[in-house]
Write an enzyme that holds these catalytic residues in place. Sequence first.
Site, PDB file in Angstrom:
ATOM      1  CE  LYS A   1      -3.914  -2.409   2.132  1.00 24.65           C
ATOM      2  NZ  LYS A   1      -5.010  -2.384   3.110  1.00 24.65           N
TER       3      LYS A   1
ATOM      4  CE1 TYR B   1      -9.373  -3.791   0.263  1.00 23.91           C
ATOM      5  CE2 TYR B   1      -8.700  -1.785  -0.854  1.00 23.91           C
ATOM      6  CZ  TYR B   1      -8.410  -2.841  -0.006  1.00 23.91           C
ATOM      7  OH  TYR B   1      -7.163  -2.950   0.569  1.00 23.91           O
TER       8      TYR B   1
ATOM      9  CG  PHE C   1     -13.845   1.340   6.268  1.00 22.42           C
ATOM     10  CD1 PHE C   1     -13.281   0.665   5.186  1.00 22.42           C
ATOM     11  CD2 PHE C   1     -14.538   0.604   7.218  1.00 22.42           C
ATOM     12  CE1 PHE C   1     -13.414  -0.713   5.050  1.00 22.42           C
ATOM     13  CE2 PHE C   1     -14.677  -0.779   7.095  1.00 22.42           C
ATOM     14  CZ  PHE C   1     -14.105  -1.434   5.999  1.00 22.42           C
TER      15      PHE C   1
ATOM     16  CD  GLU D   1      -8.365  -9.975  -3.576  1.00 25.36           C
ATOM     17  OE1 GLU D   1      -7.218 -10.321  -3.203  1.00 25.36           O
ATOM     18  OE2 GLU D   1      -9.302  -9.743  -2.788  1.00 25.36           O
TER      19      GLU D   1
ATOM     20  CG  ASN E   1      -4.146  -2.499   6.695  1.00 22.60           C
ATOM     21  OD1 ASN E   1      -3.876  -2.273   5.519  1.00 22.60           O
ATOM     22  ND2 ASN E   1      -5.204  -3.192   7.063  1.00 22.60           N
TER      23      ASN E   1
ATOM     24  NE  ARG F   1      -6.094 -12.543   5.523  1.00 23.83           N
ATOM     25  CZ  ARG F   1      -6.903 -11.488   5.436  1.00 23.83           C
ATOM     26  NH1 ARG F   1      -6.885 -10.712   4.354  1.00 23.83           N
ATOM     27  NH2 ARG F   1      -7.717 -11.184   6.412  1.00 23.83           N
TER      28      ARG F   1
ATOM     29  CG  HIS G   1      -5.120  -6.827  -0.250  1.00 17.72           C
ATOM     30  ND1 HIS G   1      -6.368  -6.879   0.325  1.00 17.72           N
ATOM     31  CD2 HIS G   1      -5.105  -7.799  -1.209  1.00 17.72           C
ATOM     32  CE1 HIS G   1      -7.077  -7.832  -0.275  1.00 17.72           C
ATOM     33  NE2 HIS G   1      -6.337  -8.402  -1.210  1.00 17.72           N
TER      34      HIS G   1
HETATM   35  P1  DAT Z   1      -8.084  -7.267   5.582  1.00 16.72           P
HETATM   36  O1  DAT Z   1      -7.321  -6.240   4.760  1.00 16.72           O
HETATM   37  O2  DAT Z   1      -7.289  -7.711   6.773  1.00 16.72           O
HETATM   38  O3  DAT Z   1      -8.600  -8.414   4.751  1.00 16.72           O
HETATM   39  P2  DAT Z   1     -10.794  -6.231   5.635  1.00 16.72           P
HETATM   40  O4  DAT Z   1     -11.076  -7.074   4.430  1.00 16.72           O
HETATM   41  O5  DAT Z   1     -11.744  -6.314   6.778  1.00 16.72           O
HETATM   42  O6  DAT Z   1      -9.336  -6.515   6.208  1.00 16.72           O
HETATM   43  O7  DAT Z   1     -10.737  -4.711   5.194  1.00 16.72           O
HETATM   44  C1  DAT Z   1     -10.129  -4.308   3.982  1.00 16.72           C
HETATM   45  C2  DAT Z   1      -9.399  -3.018   4.210  1.00 16.72           C
HETATM   46  O8  DAT Z   1     -10.326  -1.979   4.557  1.00 16.72           O
HETATM   47  C3  DAT Z   1      -8.402  -3.043   5.370  1.00 16.72           C
HETATM   48  O9  DAT Z   1      -7.153  -3.588   5.013  1.00 16.72           O
HETATM   49  C4  DAT Z   1      -8.309  -1.592   5.718  1.00 16.72           C
HETATM   50  C5  DAT Z   1      -9.730  -1.098   5.503  1.00 16.72           C
HETATM   51  N1  DAT Z   1     -10.510  -1.139   6.748  1.00 16.72           N
HETATM   52  C6  DAT Z   1     -11.088  -2.229   7.326  1.00 16.72           C
HETATM   53  N2  DAT Z   1     -11.725  -1.906   8.462  1.00 16.72           N
HETATM   54  C7  DAT Z   1     -11.566  -0.564   8.611  1.00 16.72           C
HETATM   55  C8  DAT Z   1     -11.976   0.386   9.595  1.00 16.72           C
HETATM   56  N3  DAT Z   1     -12.707   0.024  10.650  1.00 16.72           N
HETATM   57  N4  DAT Z   1     -11.613   1.685   9.411  1.00 16.72           N
HETATM   58  C9  DAT Z   1     -10.885   2.082   8.345  1.00 16.72           C
HETATM   59  N5  DAT Z   1     -10.448   1.234   7.379  1.00 16.72           N
HETATM   60  C10 DAT Z   1     -10.778  -0.065   7.516  1.00 16.72           C
HETATM   61 MG    MG Z   2     -10.118  -8.539   3.348  1.00 16.74          MG
END
Ligand code: DAT
Ligand code: MG
Length: 140
Positions: A10, A50, A58, A127, A113, A86, A116
């Site tokens: 990212k 996404y 978000f 993807e 974070n 992961r 991905h």
């Molecule tokens: P992951 O990336 O661990 O699979 P996810 O699929 O729940 O997690 O979410 C995708 C992305 O969305 C994540 O990497 C960052 C963003 N995200 C998730 N939860 C969030 C939140 N509560 N606030 C802001 N961004 C968030």
């Molecule tokens: Mg995810």
Amino acid sequence: MKETTFALIKPNVMKKNKVGSIIEKFQSAGLEVSGVKMIKVSSKLCEKFYQEHKYKPFFPELVCFISSAPVIVLALTGLNAVSLVREIMGDTDPKKAKPGTLRFEYGDSVGENAVHGSDSLESAKRELDLFFLPGEIFIK
Ligand code: DAT
Ligand code: MG
């Protein structure tokens, strides 16, 4: 089982100039880089990528962040690649991620974070197809 998964480094990692450290971590865990390129993700592609989060509060900031600057997209191949990536990444929230994981080390917040990684083989296929053309992945 030998699998190929999708990972994306990212924009916050790009700014920190730590791409090499991320790839090194994947490779030292036995994963092979079977595809790699640097791209600027359009908002449209990011929304498709996404799509499962489309109605989350978000979502707009997530799309904005990922499309804000170039990223590195990776195809990673190896035994149990989906779950291994992961595991190496750690929890979505860097504050909850275990020491030694990528998100612990390079994540700035839940939104920013660092990396991905696909959450299943099915997501990985979807993807990889979004970001790579068939001739851009090289599996030994
Ligand atoms: P992951 O990336 O661990 O699979 P996810 O699929 O729940 O997690 O979410 C995708 C992305 O969305 C994540 O990497 C960052 C963003 N995200 C998730 N939860 C969030 C939140 N509560 N606030 C802001 N961004 C968030
Ligand atoms: Mg995810």
